[in-house]
Write an enzyme that holds these catalytic residues in place. Structure first.
Site, PDB file in Angstrom:
ATOM      1  N   LYS A 237       0.860  -1.189   0.000  1.00 15.77           N
ATOM      2  CA  LYS A 237       0.000   0.000   0.000  1.00 15.77           C
ATOM      3  C   LYS A 237       0.890   1.230   0.000  1.00 15.77           C
ATOM      4  O   LYS A 237       2.034   1.169   0.463  1.00 15.77           O
ATOM      5  CB  LYS A 237      -0.898   0.023   1.241  1.00 15.77           C
TER       6      LYS A 237
HETATM    7  P1  NAD Z   1     -12.796   7.865  -3.268  1.00 10.99           P
HETATM    8  O1  NAD Z   1     -11.773   8.868  -2.899  1.00 10.99           O
HETATM    9  O2  NAD Z   1     -13.147   7.671  -4.703  1.00 10.99           O
HETATM   10  O3  NAD Z   1     -14.164   8.169  -2.477  1.00 10.99           O
HETATM   11  C1  NAD Z   1     -14.207   8.285  -1.089  1.00 10.99           C
HETATM   12  C2  NAD Z   1     -15.589   8.784  -0.694  1.00 10.99           C
HETATM   13  O4  NAD Z   1     -15.665   8.803   0.745  1.00 10.99           O
HETATM   14  C3  NAD Z   1     -15.878  10.209  -1.156  1.00 10.99           C
HETATM   15  O5  NAD Z   1     -17.238  10.319  -1.506  1.00 10.99           O
HETATM   16  C4  NAD Z   1     -15.581  11.035   0.102  1.00 10.99           C
HETATM   17  O6  NAD Z   1     -16.263  12.271   0.118  1.00 10.99           O
HETATM   18  C5  NAD Z   1     -16.099  10.097   1.161  1.00 10.99           C
HETATM   19  N1  NAD Z   1     -15.580  10.393   2.494  1.00 10.99           N
HETATM   20  C6  NAD Z   1     -14.329  10.777   2.842  1.00 10.99           C
HETATM   21  N2  NAD Z   1     -14.275  10.993   4.161  1.00 10.99           N
HETATM   22  C7  NAD Z   1     -15.500  10.730   4.652  1.00 10.99           C
HETATM   23  C8  NAD Z   1     -16.066  10.792   5.952  1.00 10.99           C
HETATM   24  N3  NAD Z   1     -15.335  11.176   6.987  1.00 10.99           N
HETATM   25  N4  NAD Z   1     -17.372  10.449   6.090  1.00 10.99           N
HETATM   26  C9  NAD Z   1     -18.104  10.077   5.022  1.00 10.99           C
HETATM   27  N5  NAD Z   1     -17.627  10.010   3.774  1.00 10.99           N
HETATM   28  C10 NAD Z   1     -16.334  10.338   3.598  1.00 10.99           C
HETATM   29  O7  NAD Z   1     -12.282   6.498  -2.607  1.00 10.99           O
HETATM   30  P2  NAD Z   1     -12.665   5.017  -3.012  1.00 10.99           P
HETATM   31  O8  NAD Z   1     -11.666   4.543  -4.006  1.00 10.99           O
HETATM   32  O9  NAD Z   1     -14.117   4.919  -3.313  1.00 10.99           O
HETATM   33  O10 NAD Z   1     -12.349   4.263  -1.640  1.00 10.99           O
HETATM   34  C11 NAD Z   1     -13.298   4.190  -0.575  1.00 10.99           C
HETATM   35  C12 NAD Z   1     -12.926   3.042   0.346  1.00 10.99           C
HETATM   36  O11 NAD Z   1     -12.884   1.827  -0.408  1.00 10.99           O
HETATM   37  C13 NAD Z   1     -11.548   3.150   0.997  1.00 10.99           C
HETATM   38  O12 NAD Z   1     -11.594   2.572   2.271  1.00 10.99           O
HETATM   39  C14 NAD Z   1     -10.673   2.304   0.092  1.00 10.99           C
HETATM   40  O13 NAD Z   1      -9.524   1.815   0.758  1.00 10.99           O
HETATM   41  C15 NAD Z   1     -11.641   1.196  -0.258  1.00 10.99           C
HETATM   42  N6  NAD Z   1     -11.299   0.461  -1.482  1.00 10.99           N
HETATM   43  C16 NAD Z   1     -11.189   1.105  -2.687  1.00 10.99           C
HETATM   44  C17 NAD Z   1     -10.900   0.362  -3.826  1.00 10.99           C
HETATM   45  C18 NAD Z   1     -10.810   0.980  -5.189  1.00 10.99           C
HETATM   46  O14 NAD Z   1     -10.709   0.230  -6.172  1.00 10.99           O
HETATM   47  N7  NAD Z   1     -10.883   2.279  -5.349  1.00 10.99           N
HETATM   48  C19 NAD Z   1     -10.709  -1.026  -3.730  1.00 10.99           C
HETATM   49  C20 NAD Z   1     -10.842  -1.635  -2.490  1.00 10.99           C
HETATM   50  C21 NAD Z   1     -11.157  -0.883  -1.376  1.00 10.99           C
END
Ligand code: NAD
Length: 547
Positions: A237
């Site tokens: 990561k």
């Molecule tokens: P992103 O940056 O595209 O979106 C994150 C979202 O969460 C946004 O809408 C943001 O406004 C919101 N957010 C941030 N802080 C917040 C809070 N305090 N309360 C409520 N909402 C909040 O990120 P993503 O890629 O969608 O990732 C989201 C989660 O999924 C993370 O934990 C990430 O590790 C996990 N994840 C992502 C992927 C991927 O392919 N992108 C894969 C596996 C896991």
């Protein structure tokens, strides 16, 4: 960017007024100032919490000299202190710095720019010293791992080896914003947890609270996730400690290119392959790929996944995490007795994972009754139209101001009655405090680490079915694997091919987890962890010890 909370302990009204004026002139980040004119009042304010930094005059009516520093430090050992001193007392202030003050400023010589910079660096240095490993997320990853290791009676030596990442890199690098002449120092990380399974794989996160411990926890989860899905990768990561929401496109590009350059010795198609995560996206991956390629002198598409398709990205990667999660929601719905086209869902986070999950659930007839992002949460019991939400976010960057529903807080939203609750934002959202009040039947984890161990126990007792993160959100890394395979073979697959392979890998892992859970009477999270850990342990034993 969130303002910093500054506590000024200073008895001179003139000096206090000057500091207030200077702080009001500093740009991003801004400062909220609390003022105490006596040490006793300052200590009382500190005990209430929430202070990021103390500006301290050592000579106060109720305390004098280094004693003042010691009393503040005893009250709040983790809060950085910047000492304010007169020209005549410089040697005493230097002594205070030796005794743990982060910095000292000479009254009369300080201006708003040096004051802002000193405060920012004091906070950054203290965070670096205090919090690098000391992260709740790293503790959670350890607790989960130790629990699973105990259940399978994991070899002691392997257990010790897996508790900490094999390789960690911490970099600091200069970063210049568009509007400010001054340069700031930014912290970045790349962590490789296990190198025994193949190259390492894992996303890059941009967030203002990222620490080495958080990135290490995420790398550890990537190891179990890849092993559970039978992908030929160890976990990794990366992260940069910055709030990306306030950055211009040019700033984001500069930051990304410098970070990539700093970690370039550690990554590569056969070494370690980054991907998007919280706060990063396809465009960031394109810049990472370009920077790495410029450095080695030829295009290297396979160095990152989650790139735009035109640069060797895979069809279906952007929406893969949401799609994979929804495949497993379909699998588990029958288990839980949920009829999807009569069901309701609440989704926390409306970024890549949250919005795609909403889209695919809606297509199955699930009514999305609430969604949230960092700014707000919106509910509508009659259902929210995902396309309208997407349009709004496309235009305004956030859900704030969306008129098709009623605003509420994120915390309230998590407790709404619904069939399916999807945390898809940050870690540590479902805790022992709110778990008793969750009102869902299925918790489908899109985010990494959204649920604490204590909350898990409560959910189990309450019979809420959990699709744990390392299984539920593994669609992203699975299609990233497809992307890497396509890049290394210079051969592209069709979207149908990708989705059907994704479906097979997700549902196979789901079934293996289910079998393990039933056979060994485990909850789904522990069963998924056990599946992953056993595979890593088997590989480690097969590779033996060097030398
Ligand atoms: P992103 O940056 O595209 O979106 C994150 C979202 O969460 C946004 O809408 C943001 O406004 C919101 N957010 C941030 N802080 C917040 C809070 N305090 N309360 C409520 N909402 C909040 O990120 P993503 O890629 O969608 O990732 C989201 C989660 O999924 C993370 O934990 C990430 O590790 C996990 N994840 C992502 C992927 C991927 O392919 N992108 C894969 C596996 C896991």
């Amino acid at each position: 960017m969130k303002p910093y909370n500054v506590l000024l302990i200073e008895d001179s009204p003139a000096d206090a007024g000057l500091i207030r004026e200077m702080l009001s002139e500093v740009g991003d980040p801004t400062f909220e100032l609390d003022h105490a004119d006596r040490l006793a009042k300052g200590l009382e304010r500190l005990s209430a919490g929430g202070i990021d930094v103390v500006l301290l005059d050592l000579s106060l009516p109720d305390s004098e000299g280094l004693t003042t520093l010691f009393r503040v430090r005893d009250q709040a050992p983790r809060v950085p202190i910047v000492v304010l001193t007169g020209l005549r007392d410089v040697s005493r202030a230097a002594k205070a710095a030796e005794e743990g003050a982060q910095d000292y400023l000479i009254k009369g010589k300080v201006d708003s720019s040096t004051l802002g910079r000193s405060i920012r660096y004091a906070i950054q240095r203290t965070r670096a010293e205090n919090a690098e490993w000391n992260s709740p997320m790293f503790r959670l990853a350890h607790q989960q791992f130790l629990k699973a290791a105990q259940i399978i009676d994991l070899d002691d030596n392997i257990r010790e080896r897996l508790l900490f990442p094999q390789r960690t890199l911490v970099v600091t690098f200069p970063f210049r914003r568009d509007e400010y002449a001054e340069v700031e120092t930014v912290f970045g990380y790349r962590v490789q947890h296990v190198l025994s399974m193949g190259p390492t794989k894992g996303g890059v996160r941009y967030h203002q609270d990222v620490t080495l411990g958080e990135v290490s926890a995420l790398a550890m989860w990537m190891t179990w996730k890849c092993a559970l899905m039978h992908l030929p990768f160890g976990g990794a990561k990366g992260g940069v400690r910055i709030d990306p929401t306030g950055l211009s496109r040019r700033e984001l590009q500069r930051l990304t290119r410098r970070y990539t350059s700093e970690i370039s010795g550690m990554i590569g198609p056969d070494r370690d392959i980054p991907a998007p995560d919280l706060g990063t996206n396809e465009q960031v991956m394109a810049w990472m790929m370009d920077t790495f390629s410029q450095q080695v002198g030829h295009p290297v598409p396979a160095v990152v996944t989650g790139k735009p398709v035109v640069l060797g990205g895979s069809l279906g990667r952007k929406e893969a995490t949401g799609r994979g999660l929804v495949y497993l929601i379909q699998e588990s719905a029958s288990q839980v007795g949920i009829d999807l086209d009569k069901s309701t869902a609440v989704i926390q986070g409306f970024g890549n994972v949250g919005s795609n999950t909403a889209r695919f659930l809606e297509a199955l007839g699930v009514k999305i009754i609430a969604v949230s992002d960092v700014a707000t949460a919106i509910q509508n019991p009659a259902g929210l139209a995902v396309s309208s939400l997407l349009e709004h976010v496309e235009r305004h960057k956030t859900l704030q101001g969306f008129t098709g529903g009623e605003a509420m807080t994120n915390a309230e939203m998590l407790e709404l009655p619904c069939d399916i609750l999807v945390p898809a934002a940050l870690q540590n959202q479902i805790t022992a405090e709110n778990a008793p009040r969750l009102n869902c039947r299925l918790l489908a984890e899109g985010a990494n680490g959204p649920t604490t161990l204590a909350a898990d126990e409560i959910l189990n007792r309450r019979g809420i079915f959990v699709l744990p993160d390392i299984l539920g959100n593994a669609g992203g890394v699975t299609v990233s694997y497809f992307e890497w395979v396509q890049d290394t073979q210079n051969y592209t697959w069709s979207l149908d091919d990708i989705n059907s392979r994704l479906h097979k890998i997700m549902t196979d892992a789901y079934r293996r987890t289910m079998v393990r859970a039933k056979r060994d009477s485990l909850d789904m999270r522990t069963a998924a962890l056990v599946e992953g850990i056993l595979r890593v342990s088997e590989a480690k034993l097969a590779r033996g010890l060097f030398p």
